[in-house]
Design a protein around this motif. Structure first.
Motif, short mmCIF file in Angstrom:
data_model
loop_
_atom_site.label_atom_id
_atom_site.label_comp_id
_atom_site.label_asym_id
_atom_site.label_seq_id
_atom_site.Cartn_x
_atom_site.Cartn_y
_atom_site.Cartn_z
N THR A 162 0.84 -1.19 0.00
CA THR A 162 0.00 0.00 0.00
C THR A 162 0.88 1.25 0.00
OG1 THR A 162 -0.13 0.16 2.43
CG2 THR A 162 -1.82 -1.15 1.32
N ILE A 163 0.32 2.34 -0.51
CA ILE A 163 0.97 3.64 -0.42
C ILE A 163 -0.11 4.69 -0.22
CG2 ILE A 163 1.00 3.91 -2.95
CD1 ILE A 163 3.59 5.60 -2.53
N THR A 164 0.11 5.60 0.73
CA THR A 164 -0.84 6.65 1.07
C THR A 164 -0.24 8.00 0.71
OG1 THR A 164 -1.66 5.30 2.90
CG2 THR A 164 -2.27 7.63 2.89
N VAL A 165 -0.96 8.77 -0.11
CA VAL A 165 -0.45 10.05 -0.60
C VAL A 165 -1.59 11.07 -0.63
CG1 VAL A 165 1.31 8.94 -2.04
CG2 VAL A 165 -0.93 9.46 -3.02
N PRO A 166 -1.28 12.37 -0.74
CA PRO A 166 -2.34 13.37 -0.95
C PRO A 166 -3.18 13.01 -2.18
CG PRO A 166 -0.30 14.46 -0.34
CD PRO A 166 0.04 13.01 -0.53
N SER A 167 -4.46 13.34 -2.14
CA SER A 167 -5.40 12.88 -3.15
C SER A 167 -5.08 13.37 -4.55
CB SER A 167 -6.82 13.29 -2.76
OG SER A 167 -7.21 12.66 -1.55
N ASP A 168 -4.36 14.50 -4.69
CA ASP A 168 -4.08 15.01 -6.03
C ASP A 168 -2.69 14.58 -6.54
OD1 ASP A 168 -2.62 16.51 -4.26
OD2 ASP A 168 -3.16 18.46 -5.11
N TYR A 169 -2.03 13.63 -5.86
CA TYR A 169 -0.74 13.13 -6.30
C TYR A 169 -0.93 11.96 -7.27
CZ TYR A 169 2.12 15.70 -2.87
OH TYR A 169 2.77 16.68 -2.16
N ASN A 170 0.07 11.73 -8.13
CA ASN A 170 0.09 10.59 -9.02
C ASN A 170 1.17 9.60 -8.57
OD1 ASN A 170 -1.92 11.47 -10.88
ND2 ASN A 170 -0.45 12.90 -11.76
N VAL A 171 0.85 8.30 -8.62
CA VAL A 171 1.77 7.26 -8.17
C VAL A 171 1.99 6.25 -9.30
CG1 VAL A 171 2.21 5.46 -6.46
CG2 VAL A 171 0.97 7.52 -5.79
N THR A 172 3.23 5.96 -9.57
CA THR A 172 3.60 4.94 -10.56
C THR A 172 4.40 3.85 -9.88
OG1 THR A 172 3.68 6.58 -12.35
CG2 THR A 172 4.81 4.51 -12.72
N VAL A 173 4.01 2.60 -10.11
CA VAL A 173 4.69 1.45 -9.50
C VAL A 173 5.21 0.56 -10.63
CG1 VAL A 173 4.47 -0.56 -8.02
CG2 VAL A 173 3.23 1.53 -7.46
N ASN A 174 6.52 0.39 -10.65
CA ASN A 174 7.16 -0.43 -11.69
C ASN A 174 6.71 0.00 -13.09
OD1 ASN A 174 8.50 -1.96 -9.71
ND2 ASN A 174 6.77 -3.37 -9.53
N ILE A 225 8.89 2.78 -7.01
CA ILE A 225 7.76 3.69 -6.82
C ILE A 225 8.21 5.12 -7.14
CG2 ILE A 225 6.10 4.61 -5.16
CD1 ILE A 225 6.37 2.05 -3.57
N THR A 226 7.42 5.82 -7.95
CA THR A 226 7.64 7.24 -8.20
C THR A 226 6.35 7.99 -7.90
OG1 THR A 226 7.03 7.02 -10.54
CG2 THR A 226 9.37 6.81 -9.99
N VAL A 227 6.51 9.15 -7.26
CA VAL A 227 5.36 9.97 -6.86
C VAL A 227 5.58 11.39 -7.35
CG1 VAL A 227 3.98 10.81 -4.92
CG2 VAL A 227 5.04 8.55 -4.80
N THR A 228 4.55 11.99 -7.94
CA THR A 228 4.61 13.40 -8.37
C THR A 228 3.40 14.13 -7.84
OG1 THR A 228 3.50 12.83 -10.46
CG2 THR A 228 5.91 12.90 -10.46
N ASP A 229 3.59 15.42 -7.51
CA ASP A 229 2.46 16.22 -7.02
C ASP A 229 1.63 16.73 -8.20
OD1 ASP A 229 3.85 18.34 -8.12
OD2 ASP A 229 4.57 19.11 -6.21
N ALA A 230 0.62 17.56 -7.90
CA ALA A 230 -0.29 18.03 -8.93
C ALA A 230 0.43 18.85 -10.00
CB ALA A 230 -1.41 18.85 -8.30
N ALA A 231 1.56 19.47 -9.65
CA ALA A 231 2.31 20.28 -10.61
C ALA A 231 3.35 19.46 -11.36
CB ALA A 231 2.98 21.45 -9.89
N GLY A 232 3.44 18.15 -11.06
CA GLY A 232 4.40 17.31 -11.73
C GLY A 232 5.75 17.24 -11.06
N ASN A 233 5.88 17.84 -9.87
CA ASN A 233 7.16 17.81 -9.14
C ASN A 233 7.34 16.47 -8.44
OD1 ASN A 233 7.74 20.59 -9.76
ND2 ASN A 233 6.21 21.14 -8.22
N ALA A 234 8.53 15.90 -8.55
CA ALA A 234 8.80 14.61 -7.92
C ALA A 234 8.79 14.72 -6.40
CB ALA A 234 10.15 14.08 -8.40
#
Length: 380
Positions: A176-188, A233-242
């Motif tokens: 599992t991964i928990t992030v702010p609702s407007d974040y994007n998560v990529t796994v593998n 795992i890579t995570v970016t915020d709503a503005a695309g910042n890692a």
């Protein structure tokens, strides 16, 4: 001749006593009726308390009824991959021989109650209660289960042995991964979507603390299966910042709400001053006005300070503020932000008596005119 003695008249034949006894009987009847009505009001209010609904949910864990819990657990899919039998057997194995306990946790909203379930003191599950929409005959709202999820990970169910001519099945690890609702998560290399959401709209500490029109950020928990216990795992915020995810469990990661370091540079001095004044007023060191002047008009902070009675405070000879740290500067809009302040309030009661009180606040500010004003705050 002897004088004839006059017979004494009974008081029951007196009009005054007849009226008097009638009024006494009416008063007694009114008292009995009133007591019964009050008992009904109290029983109705007591029956609507959320603790009874919480006890019903907690009894599922106490009785080991994991068949029912399986239908309610939002994390069941992530834990077992949809295998009900594996889920039930795994949960029973985890709970076997352990003491189940539960308690209410902090909830930022009056419309939600949070509870934690423990096995031998270790957090095992969490559930929430929300108003059901129904009411008691006297108008008290009734509560129902809002959400339930377990906070454990188990080994994936073993795949059946493949035939010699077939390739062996690939074992997967539930994560599992928990992030702010407007974040994007990529796994593998695969972007997680709404189909991977295990729990959405998770409230954060600012819920109920922000002014009307300023939305409180929420979190989302994704569940996914990985072929290794170290997925990419890579995570970016709503503005695309890692963003950098933090591993907070064997197979769980999270990203906190974004911080604004510029706010700390601009506001830390004022934030510390206001936090000290709040502590000083609560401890009877300062006058009420020393805090109210920093509060926004008609705000929850102004109301809380204005209504607080600090006359109970114990007189002391002086106090200092030590180990001051501010953190978690978060911007909610162009006119609203929050931060967290911690320090030790050290009070001197005599030459030989000095006591230290660890103190922590989360402060919420808005812009009023050209100045920042305290809108609300929470104490820990």
């Amino acid at each position: 001749m002897a004088k004839k003695r006059k017979r004494r008249r009974s008081i029951l034949r007196s009009r005054f006593y007849q009226v008097y006894f009638l009024l006494v009987l009416l008063c007694i009847a009114a008292i009995v009726v009133g007591v019964r009505a009050l008992d009904g009001v109290l029983l109705d209010y007591e029956s609507a308390q959320p603790i009874y609904t919480a006890e019903t949910t907690a009894q599922l864990f106490e009785s080991g009824d994991f068949e029912t819990i399986c239908n309610l657990d939002a994390s069941m899919e992530a834990i077992s991959g949809g295998d009900r039998e594996f889920y039930v057997d795994s949960m029973r194995a985890l709970a076997q021989g352990k003491t189940v306990s539960w308690s209410e946790a902090y909830s930022p909203s009056e419309d939600e109650r949070h509870y934690n379930v423990y096995l031998d003191g270790d957090r095992f599950a969490e559930f929430t209660l929300v108003p059901s929409g129904a009411q008691t005959p006297r108008g008290n709202r009734l509560w129902t289960l809002g959400s339930l999820s377990t906070c454990v990970t188990v080994q994936a169910a073993p795949e059946p042995a493949a035939a010699p001519t077939e390739a062996p099945a690939v074992e997967t690890v539930p994560c599992t991964i928990t992030v702010p609702s407007d974040y994007n998560v990529t796994v593998n290399g695969v972007l997680l979507s709404a189909n991977d959401v295990a729990l959405a709209d998770i409230a954060t500490a600012s819920a109920g603390q922000l002014p009307e029109g300023v939305p409180s950020p929420t979190l989302v928990r994704y569940a996914f299966l990985s072929e290794t216990d170290a997925p990419e795992i890579t995570v970016t915020d709503a503005a695309g910042n890692a963003q950098t995810p933090v591993q907070d469990g064997e197979q769980s990661w999270s990203c906190p709400l974004p911080e604004n370091p510029e706010l700390k540079t601009q506001c830390e001095e004022s934030v510390i001053r206001i936090a000290k004044n709040i502590a000083g007023y609560l401890a009877k060191d300062m006058e009420k006005g020393s805090v109210l002047k920093y509060c926004a008009r008609n705000s929850p902070a102004y109301q809380s300070i204005n209504d607080f009675d600090n006359t109970w405070g114990t007189r002391h000879q002086g106090a200092t503020y030590e180990n001051i740290v501010t953190s978690d500067y978060r911007l909610y809009s162009e006119t609203c932000f929050s931060c967290h302040v911690e320090f030790d309030y050290v009070a001197r009661f005599s030459k030989s008596t000095v006591k230290t009180y660890p103190t922590a606040y989360t402060l919420y500010f808005i812009r009023e005119g050209n100045k920042g004003k305290l809108y609300s705050f929470t104490l820990y």
